[in-house]
Design a protein around this motif. Structure first.
Motif, PDB file in Angstrom:
ATOM      1  N   PHE A 194      13.755  47.959  24.661  1.00 29.30           N
ATOM      2  CA  PHE A 194      13.141  47.567  24.638  1.00 29.30           C
ATOM      3  C   PHE A 194      11.440  48.014  24.159  1.00 29.30           C
ATOM      4  N   MET A 195      11.064  48.755  22.535  1.00 26.65           N
ATOM      5  CA  MET A 195       9.692  49.006  22.926  1.00 26.65           C
ATOM      6  C   MET A 195       8.530  48.299  22.372  1.00 26.65           C
ATOM      7  N   LEU A 196       7.141  48.389  22.293  1.00 26.99           N
ATOM      8  CA  LEU A 196       6.184  47.178  21.686  1.00 26.99           C
ATOM      9  C   LEU A 196       5.147  48.227  21.100  1.00 26.99           C
ATOM     10  N   SER A 197       5.139  48.554  20.078  1.00 28.30           N
ATOM     11  CA  SER A 197       4.251  49.594  20.758  1.00 28.30           C
ATOM     12  C   SER A 197       3.746  49.822  18.699  1.00 28.30           C
ATOM     13  N   ARG A 198       2.652  50.150  17.854  1.00 27.33           N
ATOM     14  CA  ARG A 198       2.112  50.506  16.842  1.00 27.33           C
ATOM     15  C   ARG A 198       3.133  51.326  16.312  1.00 27.33           C
ATOM     16  N   VAL A 199       3.027  51.744  15.120  1.00 27.31           N
ATOM     17  CA  VAL A 199       4.965  52.466  14.973  1.00 27.31           C
ATOM     18  C   VAL A 199       3.491  53.993  14.717  1.00 27.31           C
ATOM     19  N   LEU A 200       3.240  54.722  16.054  1.00 30.05           N
ATOM     20  CA  LEU A 200       2.272  56.188  16.288  1.00 30.05           C
ATOM     21  C   LEU A 200       2.777  56.852  17.180  1.00 30.05           C
ATOM     22  N   HIS A 201       3.202  58.055  16.199  1.00 31.66           N
ATOM     23  CA  HIS A 201       3.669  59.777  16.909  1.00 31.66           C
ATOM     24  C   HIS A 201       2.999  59.597  18.249  1.00 31.66           C
ATOM     25  N   SER A 202       1.443  58.906  18.226  1.00 30.22           N
ATOM     26  CA  SER A 202       1.335  59.525  20.317  1.00 30.22           C
ATOM     27  C   SER A 202       1.634  58.815  20.694  1.00 30.22           C
ATOM     28  N   LYS A 203       2.122  57.266  19.757  1.00 31.59           N
ATOM     29  CA  LYS A 203       2.614  56.457  21.376  1.00 31.59           C
ATOM     30  C   LYS A 203       4.429  56.832  22.014  1.00 31.59           C
ATOM     31  N   GLY A 204       4.971  58.075  21.362  1.00 30.10           N
ATOM     32  CA  GLY A 204       6.394  58.368  21.597  1.00 30.10           C
ATOM     33  C   GLY A 204       7.127  58.038  20.679  1.00 30.10           C
ATOM     34  N   ILE A 205       6.582  56.858  19.859  1.00 31.98           N
ATOM     35  CA  ILE A 205       7.765  56.460  18.736  1.00 31.98           C
ATOM     36  C   ILE A 205       8.228  57.563  18.581  1.00 31.98           C
ATOM     37  N   ARG A 206       8.707  58.781  17.913  1.00 28.49           N
ATOM     38  CA  ARG A 206       9.368  59.587  17.355  1.00 28.49           C
ATOM     39  C   ARG A 206      10.284  60.100  18.691  1.00 28.49           C
ATOM     40  N   GLU A 207       9.375  60.181  19.689  1.00 25.87           N
ATOM     41  CA  GLU A 207      10.786  60.334  21.008  1.00 25.87           C
ATOM     42  C   GLU A 207      11.934  59.080  20.845  1.00 25.87           C
ATOM     43  N   TYR A 208      11.366  57.833  20.796  1.00 26.92           N
ATOM     44  CA  TYR A 208      12.177  56.403  21.241  1.00 26.92           C
ATOM     45  C   TYR A 208      13.648  56.187  20.320  1.00 26.92           C
ATOM     46  N   LEU A 209      12.799  56.797  18.629  1.00 15.37           N
ATOM     47  CA  LEU A 209      14.131  56.480  17.646  1.00 15.37           C
ATOM     48  C   LEU A 209      14.863  57.314  18.238  1.00 15.37           C
ATOM     49  N   GLU A 210      14.574  58.595  18.504  1.00 13.58           N
ATOM     50  CA  GLU A 210      15.686  60.017  18.266  1.00 13.58           C
ATOM     51  C   GLU A 210      16.016  60.028  19.962  1.00 13.58           C
ATOM     52  N   ALA A 211      15.811  59.385  21.073  1.00  7.68           N
ATOM     53  CA  ALA A 211      16.997  58.892  21.917  1.00  7.68           C
ATOM     54  C   ALA A 211      17.509  57.601  21.380  1.00  7.68           C
ATOM     55  N   ALA A 212      16.661  56.609  20.999  1.00  4.21           N
ATOM     56  CA  ALA A 212      18.293  55.560  20.884  1.00  4.21           C
ATOM     57  C   ALA A 212      18.784  56.417  19.521  1.00  4.21           C
ATOM     58  N   LYS A 213      18.616  56.865  18.658  1.00  2.00           N
ATOM     59  CA  LYS A 213      19.941  57.409  17.979  1.00  2.00           C
ATOM     60  C   LYS A 213      21.053  58.064  18.852  1.00  2.00           C
ATOM     61  N   LYS A 214      20.890  59.006  19.773  1.00  6.41           N
ATOM     62  CA  LYS A 214      21.413  59.733  20.507  1.00  6.41           C
ATOM     63  C   LYS A 214      22.244  58.846  21.907  1.00  6.41           C
ATOM     64  N   VAL A 215      21.746  57.263  22.037  1.00 10.23           N
ATOM     65  CA  VAL A 215      22.691  56.849  23.012  1.00 10.23           C
ATOM     66  C   VAL A 215      22.968  56.318  22.229  1.00 10.23           C
ATOM     67  N   LYS A 216      22.918  55.627  21.265  1.00 11.50           N
ATOM     68  CA  LYS A 216      23.389  54.667  20.197  1.00 11.50           C
ATOM     69  C   LYS A 216      24.926  54.989  19.793  1.00 11.50           C
ATOM     70  N   GLU A 217      25.231  56.254  20.061  1.00 10.56           N
ATOM     71  CA  GLU A 217      26.947  56.586  19.709  1.00 10.56           C
ATOM     72  C   GLU A 217      27.531  57.300  20.506  1.00 10.56           C
ATOM     73  N   LYS A 218      26.903  57.215  22.169  1.00 10.70           N
ATOM     74  CA  LYS A 218      27.482  57.025  22.466  1.00 10.70           C
ATOM     75  C   LYS A 218      28.583  55.694  23.619  1.00 10.70           C
ATOM     76  N   TYR A 219      27.077  54.606  22.898  1.00  9.67           N
ATOM     77  CA  TYR A 219      27.109  53.540  23.642  1.00  9.67           C
ATOM     78  C   TYR A 219      26.727  52.627  22.757  1.00  9.67           C
ATOM     79  N   PRO A 220      27.703  51.991  21.774  1.00  5.71           N
ATOM     80  CA  PRO A 220      27.537  51.563  20.247  1.00  5.71           C
ATOM     81  C   PRO A 220      26.701  50.349  20.217  1.00  5.71           C
ATOM     82  N   ASP A 221      27.178  49.010  21.520  1.00  9.43           N
ATOM     83  CA  ASP A 221      27.051  47.636  22.042  1.00  9.43           C
ATOM     84  C   ASP A 221      25.999  48.206  22.668  1.00  9.43           C
ATOM     85  N   VAL A 222      24.949  48.728  22.876  1.00  4.26           N
ATOM     86  CA  VAL A 222      23.860  48.743  23.621  1.00  4.26           C
ATOM     87  C   VAL A 222      22.124  48.387  22.707  1.00  4.26           C
TER      88      VAL A 222
END
Length: 367
Positions: A194-222
């Protein structure tokens, strides 16, 4: 005795300063709060304060509007004659301190709740804004009796860049968190980040989305949750940039809410890969509720994690290592209870709002 709090946003008054306001009121002070609009005005007044509307564009660059803000603050201070003023975030700090000085207020305090976007961005525009912001900070800080910082990195950087002298600085552990409002709860059945934040680059939102995409490919139930507003400012992702992650089932997205505790309950691990913070309140809330943390090794964030005890620190702007730490938790789910307990204990010992507010009152000589 009269205390004026200069705020950039009404939501922060009751979310972040509510307990401090109650503590100051208990010392016999009448409290006036300034805010930029009438949003959530009932919740603000519910704190037992008098509200004064003083419009403010907290991210705008219109000098004419900023001067109007300064003049309105001066009129308020000269009319009310406060004993103490406290401003937080850049414009209330700068213009609030100047207005208080022009109005003859003797006890002027400022709080730096984070260096902000202009101190993290590297664009030409951001560098120009940083130059003028630094100049104005110096002027505002000269008017202040004390300046309260929420992490040591910010304080040392401001001192190093000659924005303020060390003998004017005080340090507290963020805004604190009400441990009663955010009690520990059981973990959910579905393993969830879970991430709670305004959807800002400086909050690391892009990194969270990209990491989620990578992990979701290997662990689809997460499950991956994101809660926060998409704003029409330079640092924000556009909604159309966020939509593919929602439509492809990578994240469950939620807009702003007044019940954030119910979202912490749904998560196994809290994530905030921010580029820089004061001390991130959302991380403290998650810690109070007994959640392990993944956050960035950056000013303000690093204070919240004891490596491998209650979570992990990852380099700023590194979605690969963020994904690696997420995978570690998925593979070591037996560790989350102990690490969550360590988060709770660290929060209780260091970030409990009662301890933080005790320090705040001491720095402002409120007895």
């Amino acid at each position: 005795m009269k205390f004026i709090l200069i705020s950039p946003k009404n939501r922060t008054i009751y979310n972040f300063r509510g307990d401090l306001i109650k503590e100051i009121r208990s010392k016999g002070y009448e409290i006036i709060v300034t805010g930029p609009n009438l949003d959530n005005i009932d919740k603000v007044k519910g704190l037992g304060v008098r509200f004064e509307l003083i419009p403010l564009n907290k991210t705008g660059l219109n000098i004419y509007e900023d001067l109007k803000y300064l003049i309105r603050l001066i009129k308020l201070f000269r009319s009310e004659k406060p004993d103490i003023t406290l401003g937080y975030t850049i414009k209330p700090v700068i213009y609030g301190s100047l207005a208080a000085k022009f109005s003859g207020v003797k006890n002027i305090y400022s709080m730096v709740t984070g260096a902000g976007y202009v101190f993290t961005a590297k664009t030409l525009k951001a560098n120009i804004i940083k130059y003028f912001a630094s100049l104005l900070y110096r002027i505002g800080f000269r008017c202040s009796k004390k300046v309260i910082f929420q992490n040591n990195d910010d304080m040392e950087e401001f001192i190093k860049n000659n924005l303020i002298k060390k003998d004017k600085c005080e340090l507290v552990n963020g805004s604190g968190v009400n441990m009663d409002k955010y009690p520990p709860v059981d973990f959910p059945e579905t393993f969830t980040f879970f991430m709670l934040s305004r959807v800002l680059h400086s909050k690391g939102i892009r990194e969270y989305l990209e990491a989620a995409k990578k992990v979701k490919e290997k662990y689809p139930d997460v499950r991956f949750m994101l809660l926060g507003a998409v704003e029409n400012i330079q640092d924000s992702l556009k909604r159309q940039e966020l939509d593919p992650y929602i439509e492809n089932g990578i994240i469950d997205y939620f807009d702003e809410t007044n019940d954030v505790a119910s979202f912490y309950k749904q998560c196994s691990v809290y994530v905030l890969p921010s580029y820089r913070e004061g001390t991130p309140r959302t991380v403290l809330e998650a810690m109070a509720m007994g959640r392990p943390i993944i956050t960035s090794d950056a000013p303000g964030c690093r204070e919240t994690v004891i490596e491998e005890k209650n979570g992990f620190l990852v380099p700023v702007k590194n979605s690969d290592l963020l994904a690696n730490k997420m995978e570690w938790f998925i593979q070591h789910q037996d560790k989350i209870h102990d690490m969550g307990r360590a988060s709770y204990e660290l929060c209780r010992g260091k970030f409990d709002v009662n301890k933080v507010n005790e320090e705040m009152l001491k720095h402002m000589s409120i007895k």
